[in-house]
Design a protein around this motif. Sequence first.
Motif, PDB file in Angstrom:
ATOM      1  N   LEU A  54      10.355   5.082   1.325  1.00  0.00           N
ATOM      2  CA  LEU A  54       9.890   4.013   2.368  1.00  0.00           C
ATOM      3  C   LEU A  54       8.480   4.121   2.702  1.00  0.00           C
ATOM      4  CD1 LEU A  54      13.121   3.692   4.712  1.00  0.00           C
ATOM      5  CD2 LEU A  54      12.583   2.230   2.549  1.00  0.00           C
ATOM      6  N   GLN A  55       7.852   2.975   2.979  1.00  0.00           N
ATOM      7  CA  GLN A  55       6.564   3.002   3.679  1.00  0.00           C
ATOM      8  C   GLN A  55       6.379   2.051   4.589  1.00  0.00           C
ATOM      9  OE1 GLN A  55       3.955   2.461   0.190  1.00  0.00           O
ATOM     10  NE2 GLN A  55       4.512   0.328   0.028  1.00  0.00           N
ATOM     11  N   ILE A  56       5.280   2.005   5.250  1.00  0.00           N
ATOM     12  CA  ILE A  56       5.182   1.067   6.619  1.00  0.00           C
ATOM     13  C   ILE A  56       3.863   0.118   5.891  1.00  0.00           C
ATOM     14  CG2 ILE A  56       4.354   0.787   8.778  1.00  0.00           C
ATOM     15  CD1 ILE A  56       5.804   3.195   9.294  1.00  0.00           C
ATOM     16  N   GLU A  57       4.207  -0.844   6.047  1.00  0.00           N
ATOM     17  CA  GLU A  57       2.900  -1.781   5.745  1.00  0.00           C
ATOM     18  C   GLU A  57       2.401  -2.584   7.013  1.00  0.00           C
ATOM     19  OE1 GLU A  57       3.744  -4.884   2.762  1.00  0.00           O
ATOM     20  OE2 GLU A  57       4.081  -3.321   1.082  1.00  0.00           O
ATOM     21  N   THR A  58       1.112  -2.527   7.301  1.00  0.00           N
ATOM     22  CA  THR A  58       0.561  -2.854   8.691  1.00  0.00           C
ATOM     23  C   THR A  58      -0.791  -3.525   8.383  1.00  0.00           C
ATOM     24  OG1 THR A  58       0.109  -2.394  10.853  1.00  0.00           O
ATOM     25  CG2 THR A  58      -0.285  -0.812   9.286  1.00  0.00           C
TER      26      THR A  58
END
Length: 339
Positions: free
Chosen positions: A192-196
């Motif tokens: 998983l990764q976080i997009e911001t």
Amino acid sequence: MKFPSLVLLPALALAAGCSRHGPEPAAAAALPPARVSLAAVAAIDAPVLTEVTGTVRPAQRAQLAAQVMGTIADLPVALGQRVAAGDRLLKISAAEIDARVAQARAQANVAQRDLARERDLLAKGASTADLVRSLEDRAAGANAMLREAETMLGYTELRAPFAGTVVRKFVNAGDLAAPGHPLLELEGTGDLQIETGIPDSLAGSVKVGDDLLVQAEAGASFPARVAELSSAADSFARTVTAKLAIAADAPVRSGQFVRVHVPSDRVRVLLVPAEAVSAAGQLERVFVAANGRAELRLVKTGGTHDGRTEILAGLAAGESVVVRAPAGLREGQPLEVSR
């Protein structure tokens, strides 16, 4: 962070001043020394953290679209279904492509037979080399047209590019598929990764490889490493897109909302052990060791840094505070410092 009501600030300052300079209570001075541990008020340069929102997404994600036009003949997958890489997800019925493949295959067969015949005749001296070369070129062209037609036929089947889960279906069996129109959305089951979006005013303080603090909805916090950082800012949102890699055991799920803390300028802050601060109603206080006696001091606290509490008002750097003040410790009571 905790911020007392502004109405309480004058009273807090007055109480702090009185506790610093007020007369020592005679009763407390007569008490036996209290055995305590002391810690110095530390001054450090800490970053100012700005909170931005982000969304947890799989590192692998694809929106699959049609490359040919036709009717959807078969759609064997359901929402939430797990698929393996290479599994067939959708079949498009395109009769004209089937006809084109049949025509190209027939032409390739004819060209191959003509070439074989002329080669036999050339070996017997009944044909010419120029005619054989011409037929070789025609056979090569026919085979290329066949490969093109078979490639177009392959576009009528949509297959999973990686192992994952079907998260969106834009069409149903019987619908018309058109080139470029999305049909399915697939998310990988791996990392998983976080997009911001980081405000462009703060983007200069962030670089690939930095660890940022992330806070999830349930209150859990964990670090995330900057894996990708755009070199251009969004002209409308005034933000720079960043992708943060997170550990496999992070307490988040795909699609979850999170808060990312982005550092900016550094400021001087005062820190004391969290156990040195106690609450008295809505007020916060600490005991300071002054001239071998306990001095009660009202304080205003901020955030926490590695288990230590930030002091916004009421203390000065270098002062000594009592850690885990014993029950019954009173203003003016003598102190015996534990070694």
